[in-house]
Motif scaffolding. Sequence first.
Motif, mmCIF file in Angstrom:
data_model
loop_
_atom_site.group_PDB
_atom_site.id
_atom_site.type_symbol
_atom_site.label_atom_id
_atom_site.label_comp_id
_atom_site.label_asym_id
_atom_site.label_seq_id
_atom_site.Cartn_x
_atom_site.Cartn_y
_atom_site.Cartn_z
ATOM 1 N N GLY A 160 1.262 14.434 -17.374
ATOM 2 C CA GLY A 160 0.384 15.587 -17.496
ATOM 3 C C GLY A 160 -0.577 15.705 -16.324
ATOM 4 N N ASP A 161 -1.753 16.272 -16.609
ATOM 5 C CA ASP A 161 -2.761 16.506 -15.575
ATOM 6 C C ASP A 161 -3.648 15.262 -15.454
ATOM 7 O OD1 ASP A 161 -4.437 17.588 -13.706
ATOM 8 O OD2 ASP A 161 -5.552 18.838 -15.130
ATOM 9 N N VAL A 162 -3.330 14.409 -14.498
ATOM 10 C CA VAL A 162 -4.043 13.136 -14.326
ATOM 11 C C VAL A 162 -4.527 13.024 -12.881
ATOM 12 C CG1 VAL A 162 -2.821 11.914 -16.157
ATOM 13 C CG2 VAL A 162 -1.836 11.974 -13.846
ATOM 14 N N PRO A 163 -5.548 12.195 -12.634
ATOM 15 C CA PRO A 163 -6.093 12.067 -11.277
ATOM 16 C C PRO A 163 -5.331 11.084 -10.404
ATOM 17 C CG PRO A 163 -7.435 10.798 -12.780
ATOM 18 C CD PRO A 163 -6.396 11.496 -13.621
ATOM 19 N N TRP A 164 -4.044 10.961 -10.623
ATOM 20 C CA TRP A 164 -3.181 10.164 -9.751
ATOM 21 C C TRP A 164 -1.834 10.857 -9.639
ATOM 22 C CZ3 TRP A 164 -4.834 8.274 -14.552
ATOM 23 C CH2 TRP A 164 -3.866 8.182 -15.555
ATOM 24 N N THR A 165 -1.065 10.448 -8.640
ATOM 25 C CA THR A 165 0.252 11.036 -8.400
ATOM 26 C C THR A 165 1.308 9.967 -8.615
ATOM 27 O OG1 THR A 165 -0.691 12.526 -6.736
ATOM 28 C CG2 THR A 165 1.705 12.225 -6.718
ATOM 29 N N VAL A 166 2.315 10.284 -9.421
ATOM 30 C CA VAL A 166 3.391 9.335 -9.705
ATOM 31 C C VAL A 166 4.575 9.635 -8.789
ATOM 32 C CG1 VAL A 166 4.902 8.351 -11.452
ATOM 33 C CG2 VAL A 166 2.635 9.199 -12.103
ATOM 34 N N LEU A 167 4.973 8.642 -8.033
ATOM 35 C CA LEU A 167 6.095 8.760 -7.108
ATOM 36 C C LEU A 167 7.057 7.598 -7.332
ATOM 37 C CD1 LEU A 167 4.137 9.587 -3.805
ATOM 38 C CD2 LEU A 167 5.310 11.224 -5.304
ATOM 39 N N ALA A 168 8.206 7.672 -6.683
ATOM 40 C CA ALA A 168 9.160 6.564 -6.661
ATOM 41 C C ALA A 168 9.497 6.250 -5.217
ATOM 42 C CB ALA A 168 10.431 6.921 -7.428
ATOM 43 N N ASP A 169 9.644 4.967 -4.908
ATOM 44 C CA ASP A 169 10.018 4.581 -3.548
ATOM 45 C C ASP A 169 11.514 4.830 -3.347
ATOM 46 O OD1 ASP A 169 11.509 2.379 -4.514
ATOM 47 O OD2 ASP A 169 9.931 0.920 -4.100
ATOM 48 N N PRO A 170 12.074 4.566 -2.161
ATOM 49 C CA PRO A 170 13.479 4.903 -1.911
ATOM 50 C C PRO A 170 14.482 4.206 -2.827
ATOM 51 C CG PRO A 170 12.329 4.666 0.163
ATOM 52 C CD PRO A 170 11.376 4.214 -0.902
ATOM 53 N N GLU A 171 14.078 3.151 -3.520
ATOM 54 C CA GLU A 171 14.989 2.492 -4.460
ATOM 55 C C GLU A 171 14.663 2.840 -5.914
ATOM 56 O OE1 GLU A 171 16.230 -1.454 -3.982
ATOM 57 O OE2 GLU A 171 16.659 -1.228 -1.852
ATOM 58 N N GLY A 172 13.800 3.836 -6.102
ATOM 59 C CA GLY A 172 13.528 4.320 -7.442
ATOM 60 C C GLY A 172 12.432 3.601 -8.190
ATOM 61 N N ASN A 173 11.702 2.685 -7.517
ATOM 62 C CA ASN A 173 10.612 1.974 -8.176
ATOM 63 C C ASN A 173 9.388 2.880 -8.285
ATOM 64 O OD1 ASN A 173 11.858 -0.756 -8.339
ATOM 65 N ND2 ASN A 173 11.863 -0.540 -6.113
ATOM 66 N N GLU A 174 8.903 3.078 -9.490
ATOM 67 C CA GLU A 174 7.740 3.915 -9.710
ATOM 68 C C GLU A 174 6.497 3.287 -9.083
ATOM 69 O OE1 GLU A 174 10.767 3.773 -12.798
ATOM 70 O OE2 GLU A 174 9.179 2.306 -12.446
ATOM 71 N N PHE A 175 5.622 4.136 -8.554
ATOM 72 C CA PHE A 175 4.307 3.674 -8.121
ATOM 73 C C PHE A 175 3.339 4.846 -8.233
ATOM 74 C CE2 PHE A 175 6.197 5.255 -4.195
ATOM 75 C CZ PHE A 175 5.138 5.846 -3.504
ATOM 76 N N CYS A 176 2.053 4.520 -8.295
ATOM 77 C CA CYS A 176 1.050 5.552 -8.454
ATOM 78 C C CYS A 176 0.134 5.590 -7.230
ATOM 79 C CB CYS A 176 0.194 5.300 -9.689
ATOM 80 S SG CYS A 176 1.123 5.427 -11.237
ATOM 81 N N VAL A 177 -0.165 6.805 -6.781
ATOM 82 C CA VAL A 177 -1.149 7.014 -5.722
ATOM 83 C C VAL A 177 -2.446 7.398 -6.425
ATOM 84 C CG1 VAL A 177 -1.713 8.257 -3.607
ATOM 85 C CG2 VAL A 177 0.690 7.857 -4.213
ATOM 86 N N LEU A 178 -3.423 6.508 -6.364
ATOM 87 C CA LEU A 178 -4.683 6.709 -7.060
ATOM 88 C C LEU A 178 -5.638 7.527 -6.204
ATOM 89 C CD1 LEU A 178 -5.121 3.081 -8.450
ATOM 90 C CD2 LEU A 178 -3.865 4.985 -9.454
ATOM 91 N N THR A 179 -6.760 7.913 -6.774
ATOM 92 C CA THR A 179 -7.752 8.649 -6.014
ATOM 93 C C THR A 179 -8.367 7.757 -4.947
ATOM 94 O OG1 THR A 179 -9.405 8.055 -7.671
ATOM 95 C CG2 THR A 179 -8.328 10.190 -7.911
ATOM 96 N N PRO A 180 -8.789 8.315 -3.820
ATOM 97 C CA PRO A 180 -9.397 7.504 -2.758
ATOM 98 C C PRO A 180 -10.649 6.767 -3.251
ATOM 99 C CG PRO A 180 -8.812 9.671 -1.925
ATOM 100 C CD PRO A 180 -8.632 9.717 -3.408
ATOM 101 N N LEU A 181 -10.817 5.540 -2.751
ATOM 102 C CA LEU A 181 -11.974 4.735 -3.122
ATOM 103 C C LEU A 181 -12.203 3.665 -2.074
ATOM 104 C CD1 LEU A 181 -14.106 4.111 -5.357
ATOM 105 C CD2 LEU A 181 -12.429 2.516 -6.313
#
Length: 245
Positions: A224-245
Amino acid sequence: MTTRLVQISMKATDKSALGRFWADALGWTVTGDTPDETDVQPEGVTYPSPEAVRIDVLTVPVPKTVKNRVHLDLATTSTAHQAELVARLRDLGATPADVGQGDVPWTVLADPEGNEFCVLEPREIYRDTGPVAAVVVDCADPHAMARFWGEATDWTVHEVTDGHARLRSARAAGPYLEFISTPDVKTGLNRVHLDIRPYPGDDRAAEADRLRALGATDLDLGQGDVPWTVLADPEGNEFCVLTPL
């Protein structure tokens, strides 16, 4: 513009209990325990810091069913320390795990939720990492993973072979990020995943665009509408890009 690995996220049916286990296992502190997450990090270290990769435990209703593709390797300083640590971890609730490792000088255990981790024999390369020697990711192509994660973050690539790749913070502090070649095929969502965070003043959306240009892809996990972005690397492993800090 760049980013850095700041924490790993673990899913758990009992996040508070798993957070307490890892705090006791590493000699760290539970710094936050909310209905959404339990945070574990070293006492006296201000997050985010290259000195340590924080553990963030999240509640999910589904138990673990398959071997994790991401795990922790713990460092030891002597064979006696390794034996003492294994014994202490078992007292805390860890159990022996067989992932087909055979006769090796390290010990494979599972935490109370079944997440595999290794207690390594003493190795000189890990003498200054702290209790976590490395965050280890199974992969098919260590060269490609080192290339992506080396460009995705400001971590330095230290070694790449057909079977193994090793990165570390550019500040030469804290654990390594390692990619190990394995024939195992990824199935379902990873129960442990990486979280990265841009630096203050950077833009999360722009950083996500940069990562897509490097080969990352978008994932919709129903977040949904969250303050991070969910992506997958080239092998499909999920990771999250969090807000800058």
